[in-house]
Design a protein around this motif. Structure first.
Motif, PDB file in Angstrom:
ATOM      1  N   GLN A  47       0.832  -1.205   0.000  1.00  0.00           N
ATOM      2  CA  GLN A  47       0.000   0.000   0.000  1.00  0.00           C
ATOM      3  C   GLN A  47       0.866   1.254   0.000  1.00  0.00           C
ATOM      4  OE1 GLN A  47      -2.261  -1.129   3.485  1.00  0.00           O
ATOM      5  NE2 GLN A  47      -4.115  -1.532   2.278  1.00  0.00           N
ATOM      6  N   VAL A  48       1.962   1.215   0.748  1.00  0.00           N
ATOM      7  CA  VAL A  48       2.888   2.358   0.744  1.00  0.00           C
ATOM      8  C   VAL A  48       3.418   2.578  -0.665  1.00  0.00           C
ATOM      9  CG1 VAL A  48       5.109   3.226   1.575  1.00  0.00           C
ATOM     10  CG2 VAL A  48       3.545   2.092   3.171  1.00  0.00           C
ATOM     11  N   LYS A  49       3.794   1.496  -1.329  1.00  0.00           N
ATOM     12  CA  LYS A  49       4.395   1.598  -2.656  1.00  0.00           C
ATOM     13  C   LYS A  49       3.423   2.167  -3.695  1.00  0.00           C
ATOM     14  CE  LYS A  49       7.116  -1.722  -4.035  1.00  0.00           C
ATOM     15  NZ  LYS A  49       7.839  -2.984  -4.299  1.00  0.00           N
ATOM     16  N   THR A  50       2.139   1.920  -3.518  1.00  0.00           N
ATOM     17  CA  THR A  50       1.167   2.431  -4.489  1.00  0.00           C
ATOM     18  C   THR A  50       0.940   3.932  -4.329  1.00  0.00           C
ATOM     19  OG1 THR A  50      -0.713   1.937  -3.028  1.00  0.00           O
ATOM     20  CG2 THR A  50      -0.036   0.215  -4.591  1.00  0.00           C
ATOM     21  N   HIS A  51       1.368   4.508  -3.200  1.00  0.00           N
ATOM     22  CA  HIS A  51       1.106   5.926  -2.947  1.00  0.00           C
ATOM     23  C   HIS A  51       2.304   6.830  -3.233  1.00  0.00           C
ATOM     24  CE1 HIS A  51      -2.421   4.260  -0.923  1.00  0.00           C
ATOM     25  NE2 HIS A  51      -2.956   5.462  -1.026  1.00  0.00           N
ATOM     26  N   PHE A  52       3.430   6.214  -3.625  1.00  0.00           N
ATOM     27  CA  PHE A  52       4.618   7.023  -3.921  1.00  0.00           C
ATOM     28  C   PHE A  52       5.269   6.503  -5.196  1.00  0.00           C
ATOM     29  CE2 PHE A  52       3.890   7.263   0.623  1.00  0.00           C
ATOM     30  CZ  PHE A  52       3.970   8.634   0.869  1.00  0.00           C
ATOM     31  N   LYS A  53       5.720   7.420  -6.035  1.00  0.00           N
ATOM     32  CA  LYS A  53       6.290   7.035  -7.323  1.00  0.00           C
ATOM     33  C   LYS A  53       7.608   6.302  -7.185  1.00  0.00           C
ATOM     34  CE  LYS A  53       4.201  10.747 -10.068  1.00  0.00           C
ATOM     35  NZ  LYS A  53       4.465  11.944 -10.917  1.00  0.00           N
TER      36      LYS A  53
END
Length: 377
Positions: A47-53
């Motif tokens: 989920q963290v990875k989906t919110h930051f490029k």
């Protein structure tokens, strides 16, 4: 801190909890500028990875993702609890949870078990702020459990005592004494990393007193060497000086601490500084042969007043590469091939130039060499 707050804001906008945690919160409360700010969140690594490029999987199996934002790197770790520690070093398993308090409960000391919101409000379920005020290092919960989970925490308590000039709470130090043999389970690389930090602490002597009191010296590699007189020790900001000071004070060789797996550069620095400190007379050749760091370390323990950089800058040459003539030149001028004869002649040339008895000029060197070589052969 602005970048960490930005990361927290983006996660919270998506419905997740997120807080600054650990040493950054402690340092903020102590009035210091926090560095290496970590964030704990209810968001999973994916989920963290989906919110930051831009992210890096620095420890995704343990819930940690590094977020790259605005030229900074912020580690975001999912709230978690940890399973048993059968090796006294790493958890056998981790479980992601939704509770900040559960996450903070697994940390080592109360002063490191606080969280801070993006509005700089403190969340402190274990009394860390109070311990900061009292200058106390106290294990979170049961100290026996904390040190059985990760035995390195015992050495971290010792390190923090000197880093912060704090006392170790009685129950915590007593637990360290009971569990000191567990330090055997820790890799020497991790031990050295903590000891390196002790040597650059503003209060190294205090840490060393706790190291002895805790009986950790009985179980560390070459542990008895740490039980030297540290009253004259003044940190320089370089860990190598601590290792050197310890060996010099007891007239010991570097080989006695080699189990800590130093780099070749560290080994040379310490060995050469020990060698230099034994020399009674220092002259231009001494300043030429030894590095600035070696000169400064040896001068510090021997009481010599010396501006190493200034002294070295006044030398005619700084290294062999500065010589106006090379070994190939000497071979050409002598008509001989390379061999054992060459090294002593290069050293003769170096010494004469360093002492100012021969100018570092190729033609002048040739005149000197041709004359001296034929006189001696």
């Amino acid at each position: 801190m602005k970048t960490a707050i930005k990361v927290i804001g983006r996660l919270k906008e998506s419905g997740f909890q997120a807080y600054m945690v650990g040493g950054a919160v402690r340092d903020f409360l102590l009035g210091k500028t926090p560095h290496d700010i970590d964030v704990a969140s209810s968001a999973s690594p994916q989920q963290v990875k989906t919110h930051f490029k831009r992210t890096v999987d620095t420890g995704i199996e343990h819930g940690t993702v590094m977020v790259l934002l605005d030229g900074e790197a912020i580690e975001v770790t999912t709230f978690r609890t940890e399973g048993s520690y059968t090796d006294n070093r790493r958890p056998d398993s981790v479980e992601f949870v939704q509770s900040l308090e559960e996450d903070l409960k697994r940390r080592d000391f109360t002063i490191n078990a606080m969280a801070m919101t993006e509005h700089l409000d403190i969340i402190d379920p274990f009394g860390g702020k109070n311990d900061l005020g009292k200058k106390v290092i106290r294990a979170v919960g049961e100290p026996d459990e904390r040190f059985q989970e990760d035995a390195l925490r015992m050495l971290r308590a010792v390190r923090f005592s000197g880093q912060l000039d704090f006392v170790i709470e009685a129950g915590t130090i007593n637990s360290i004494k009971r569990h000191a043999p567990l330090i055997h389970s820790i890799a020497v690389e991790r031990l050295k990393a903590e000891l390196d930090k002790v040597f650059v602490n503003p209060h190294t002597q205090k840490s060393m007193e706790y190291l002895r009191e805790s009986t950790l010296t009985e179980f560390l590699p070459a542990g008895h060497l740490f039980e030297t007189d540290w009253t004259q020790y003044t940190p320089t900001g370089k860990s190598g000086y601590g290792w050197f000071y310890m060996l010099y004070k007891q007239n010991r060789r570097f080989s006695e601490v080699r189990d800590y797996r130093f780099s070749n550069e560290e080994k040379r620095l310490i060995e050469k500084s020990l060698e230099l400190a034994k020399l009674e007379f220092w002259d231009q050749w001494t300043f030429y042969q030894y590095s600035i760091d070696q000169l400064e370390m040896a001068a510090r323990v021997t009481g010599k007043k010396l501006d190493s950089e200034a002294v070295k800058s006044q030398l005619p040459i700084q290294s062999k590469s500065d010589l106006a003539a090379s070994g190939l030149d000497l071979m050409r001028w002598s008509g001989k091939r390379s061999g054992p004869w060459l090294k002593p002649w290069i050293e003769k040339m170096e010494k004469l130039i360093v002492y100012g008895e021969l100018e570092n000029d190729k033609e002048l060197i040739k005149d000197w060499f041709v004359d001296e070589y034929h006189r001696h052969t």
